[in-house]
Scaffold this active site. Structure first.
Site, short mmCIF file in Angstrom:
data_model
loop_
_atom_site.label_atom_id
_atom_site.label_comp_id
_atom_site.label_asym_id
_atom_site.label_seq_id
_atom_site.Cartn_x
_atom_site.Cartn_y
_atom_site.Cartn_z
N GLU A 263 52.63 23.17 20.86
CA GLU A 263 51.72 24.32 20.79
C GLU A 263 50.35 23.88 20.29
O GLU A 263 50.27 23.00 19.43
CB GLU A 263 52.31 25.39 19.87
CG GLU A 263 53.58 26.02 20.41
CD GLU A 263 54.09 27.17 19.53
OE1 GLU A 263 53.40 27.53 18.55
OE2 GLU A 263 55.17 27.71 19.83
N HIS A 281 53.12 32.69 21.10
CA HIS A 281 53.57 32.73 19.70
C HIS A 281 53.08 34.01 19.02
O HIS A 281 52.37 33.98 18.01
CB HIS A 281 53.09 31.50 18.94
CG HIS A 281 53.98 31.14 17.78
ND1 HIS A 281 54.28 29.86 17.43
CD2 HIS A 281 54.68 31.92 16.90
CE1 HIS A 281 55.09 29.83 16.38
NE2 HIS A 281 55.34 31.09 16.04
#
Length: 531
Positions: A263, A281
């Protein structure tokens, strides 16, 4: 002087105001976390650091934080904090595991609905002016089996929501008790059975060596054909490439992911596959959750800096404000017992044994253990505190054991500390009187009643006449005032000890005079932090 806190990420103004209202000096610099060099240059000014995910509390930052006592992370994940480095430095690391539980659980449920009814693709198609009713045939949740991996705080809420949706909920969690499972109205199963039975599988576990890659090619093969998989927990729990292959083959009918192995996720094997719902997220991304965790971390940090209360720490036992008040004298006693042993022991320690007797055995023993071990370790490293002590002891291979006992003897409660080396065992016990003052009550098995002062003198000798006179005369002739004088012996004519509380450190020449009398086996000055 008021504690000083740096807020280096975007916390709400309400959270910042909490610090101010509690009397804490706070600097609100929400963009500072992105400037590593600036953070390094000023971090030594602060007692506390409040962050989200942008600030990286690296080993380098922690090394520069000479005054830092606590790092508070508004949220659950602490990947951006070097916890081992903080622990060694004696810095408490807190997070806020409960502020976004409902939000994250709700996101998992929303993702399950989305993948069951193919909502994102159907929405995009309709926005494009198409009307493809037959293309987006979905499935109901009612009556389906939901497999929940991890039934902790968030997973437990997902279980409850699943039951509310009339799903058959089964759960795998090694720490899930039968009583808790019954309360949640779920069936506890082993992992392979969950794979075999579930129509939907949702993950709610941390990323550890045991959980990383747990949804693997081999485990996907154990699942029902047409299973749908949801991951709103942590990236890396699922082998994304293996899942992509299973989606292409039709083994897995759909997936919904909020977290990824890397990420920010700009590329993934799961991207652009049909019936795969992905979000960046967003598990904790609601207005309520962001506000809740910010307020919570401000309260927790303020409590610690002002009262010593510890909440949601990852490297220190939690101690409530109420416990801190009641336990304060016992924490101080444990430190004093450790300080005595640490100053008396020159050999390498193999084991630290701590016994809690009577009422103290019902207290927060983990916190008392930390205090006792810190007292011992400070003798050789003054920078050690309750956070770092057990880390240092573990590094040195020192075993720490705890025993509890029912009340025995004349005291309502006492703590006994024993250190084992290759050459000997050395022990001391103490209690807290009704006046709240710690006392030593036994040294080397000899009963005493000694008030603890900042400067003390400890001697051992044979139980013969003249000891008191020699000690008193030598101290008096050299201008050392005795505040308290305690004697004890094992039996008449056998080993005896004396513990003197004096107003200032006993000078080395005075110690030599006592030694030169030949009456003492041991003469030792001791120092205790009684502030």
């Amino acid at each position: 002087m008021a504690p000083k806190v740096l807020v280096s990420d975007k916390l709400s103004e309400t959270a910042v105001q909490i610090f101010r209202d509690r009397g804490i000096d706070v600097d609100f610099m929400p963009e500072l976390g992105k400037d590593k060099e600036k953070l390094l240059s000023i971090i030594d000014q602060y007692d506390g650091l409040a962050i989200r995910s942008a600030t990286k509390a690296t080993e380098k930052v922690i090394a520069a934080a000479t005054n830092l006592k606590v790092i508070g992370r508004a949220g659950i994940g602490v990947d951006n904090v070097d916890i081992p480095a903080a622990s060694k430095k004696g810095i408490i690391v807190m997070n806020t595991p409960f502020g976004n539980m409902i939000t994250t659980a709700e996101h998992a449920i929303a993702m399950m609905f989305a993948v069951a009814r193919q909502i994102p693709e159907a929405s995009a198609s309709t926005h494009a002016g198409k009307w493809e009713k037959s293309k987006f045939m979905g499935v109901e949740l009612t009556g389906k089996t939901l497999g929940v991996i991890g039934a902790g705080n968030i997973g437990g809420i997902v279980c409850e929501r699943g039951v509310g949706l009339k799903m058959k909920v089964i759960a795998y969690d090694p720490f899930l008790s039968e009583e808790r499972a019954e309360k949640l109205n779920v069936t506890k199963v082993e992992l392979d059975e969950l794979f075999k039975r579930s129509d939907f599988i949702t993950l709610h576990v941390p990323a550890t060596d045991k959980t990383r890659g747990m949804i693997s090619k081999e485990n996907i093969a154990k699942m029902k054909d047409g299973v749908r998989i949801i991951n709103c927990a942590r990236g890396g729990l699922v082998d994304e490439a293996a899942l992509a292959d299973a989606l292409k083959s039709g083994k897995v009918a759909g997936a919904a992911f909020d977290v990824f192995e890397v990420e920010p996720a700009t590329d993934s094997p799961l991207f652009n596959l049909p019936n795969v719902v992905v979000t960046p997220h967003l598990g904790a991304a609601t207005t309520e959750a962001q506000e809740n965790v910010a307020l919570q971390v401000a309260e927790q940090m303020s409590d610690y800096l002002l009262t010593g209360a510890v909440s949601n720490a990852l490297n220190m036992p939690s101690v409530t404000a109420e416990e801190a008040k009641v336990m304060g004298p016992w924490v101080k006693l444990s430190e004093h017992l450790g300080a005595f042993i640490g100053q008396m022991t020159d050999e390498a320690m193999k084991e630290i044994q701590i016994t809690y007797n009577g009422n103290v055995s019902q207290m927060n023993l983990e916190a008392l253990n930390c205090a006792a071990v810190a007292g011992i370790m400070k003798a050789t490293n003054p920078d050690v505190n309750m956070v770092s002590a057990q880390v240092i002891a573990k590094e040195r291979g020192v075993k720490i054991s705890t025993t509890t006992q029912d009340k025995s003897g004349v005291f309502d409660g006492y703590v006994k500390l024993t250190v084992v080396t290759d050459k000997r065992e050395r022990s001391i016990a103490g209690t807290v009187f009704s006046d709240g003052k710690p006392r030593f009550i036994q040294i080397k098995g000899i009963n005493i009643d000694a008030e603890i002062g900042e400067h003390m003198l400890y001697t051992t000798n044979e139980d013969v006449p003249g000891i008191i006179g020699t000690l008193g005369q030598t101290m008096g002739e050299n201008g050392v005032n005795i505040a308290n004088f305690t004697l004890g012996r094992s039996s008449a004519g056998k080993g005896a000890i004396a513990l003197l509380y004096v107003d200032e450190p006993v000078p080395a020449p005075v110690l030599k005079k006592l030694t030169d009398t030949g009456m003492f086996r041991q003469v030792k000055t001791l120092h205790f932090d009684v502030a």
